[in-house]
Design a protein around this motif. Structure first.
Motif: not given
Length: 273
Positions: A133-147
């Protein structure tokens, strides 16, 4: 004449003494059993990488632990920052999972370790579920969305300069617009490569979370690089967590070399072969 219902005083004294001895023995036995009762310990190990930096004091973390330990001992400056004691083994296991969950939520970076025999397969699967769940959240997280938003904005800007070039207003203006468009294109390519490399790294770590073997071209190493030996489950998950945090940090820092990591690794691998 002595009544048969009455007892001799010495007999009464003897029975009273036996009663007191029995009470004393029972109290001693209960105390001894309490002292010898098994305690199941969950220890929170510090790590040199975190320098004991946490989002909240360790005492606060323990006070929020669910289930709560029957007693605890803390020493934040030690390698073992805290020891949590439970009378019930299942409570200790559930608390260990809770502490991993709070670590992934960013509350702390200690490594919870059960200091007793436990079904590692069952506990491992519980922790694995948290990491998925944590890894999926990171992949869809703000870091990627910002880029991704940055890529979209750069694409819009490039589109504008493409339109300008179709309607030239002199050689000098045309040349300036062409240079600006090329600079934007290069910048967008670097950001795209950063996102792609981040996704590659996270896919590699997700394979590790799933328990899959990573090939020679894997962009990350989870096991000990010196001899490939496997770590205990707690340190294995701790390393995966640090690698995920490192990937997030690298993609945010935006060093151009990060986007070309896979290409460098392939080149090094080809030279070794």
């Amino acid at each position: 004449m002595i009544n048969s219902n009455n007892q001799h005083p010495s007999t009464c004294h003897h029975q009273h003494s036996q009663h007191r001895q029995s009470q004393h023995f029972n109290r001693h036995r209960n105390f001894r059993n309490h002292q010898n009762q098994s305690l199941f310990v969950v220890r929170l190990f510090s790590n040199h990488r975190n320098n004991n930096r946490t989002q909240s004091p360790i005492e606060t973390l323990i006070s929020q632990c669910n289930p709560k330990p029957d007693k605890s001992y803390t020493n934040p400056t030690s390698a073992v920052a805290a020891s949590l004691f439970f009378h019930d083994q299942n409570d200790a296991i559930v608390a260990s999972v809770f502490l991993w969950e709070r670590r992934l939520a960013g509350d702390h970076v200690y490594t919870p370790v059960t200091d007793f025999d436990v079904n590692e397969g069952d506990l491992n699967e519980r922790i694995r579920g948290l990491f998925k769940l944590y890894a999926e959240k990171v992949l869809e997280g703000e870091v990627v969305k910002k880029l991704e938003r940055k890529i979209e904005n750069l694409a819009v800007e490039i589109g504008k300069f493409t339109s300008f070039l179709k309607r030239p207003k002199g050689v000098r203006v045309y040349s300036e617009n062409k240079v600006k468009k090329e600079a934007l294109r290069v910048e967008m390519e670097v950001v795209v490569k950063r996102v792609e490399e981040f996704r590659k790294g996270m896919r590699c770590l997700m394979d590790c979370i799933e328990g899959k073997e990573i090939g020679d071209l894997g962009v990350l190493r989870v096991h000990d690089e010196g001899n490939g030996r496997k770590m205990g489950i707690f340190y294995y998950w701790s390393r995966i967590h640090f690698l995920i945090l490192r990937e997030c940090r690298r993609v945010e820092n935006g060093l151009p070399i990060y986007g070309f990591r896979s290409e460098f690794l392939k080149m090094l691998h080809s030279q070794q072969v």
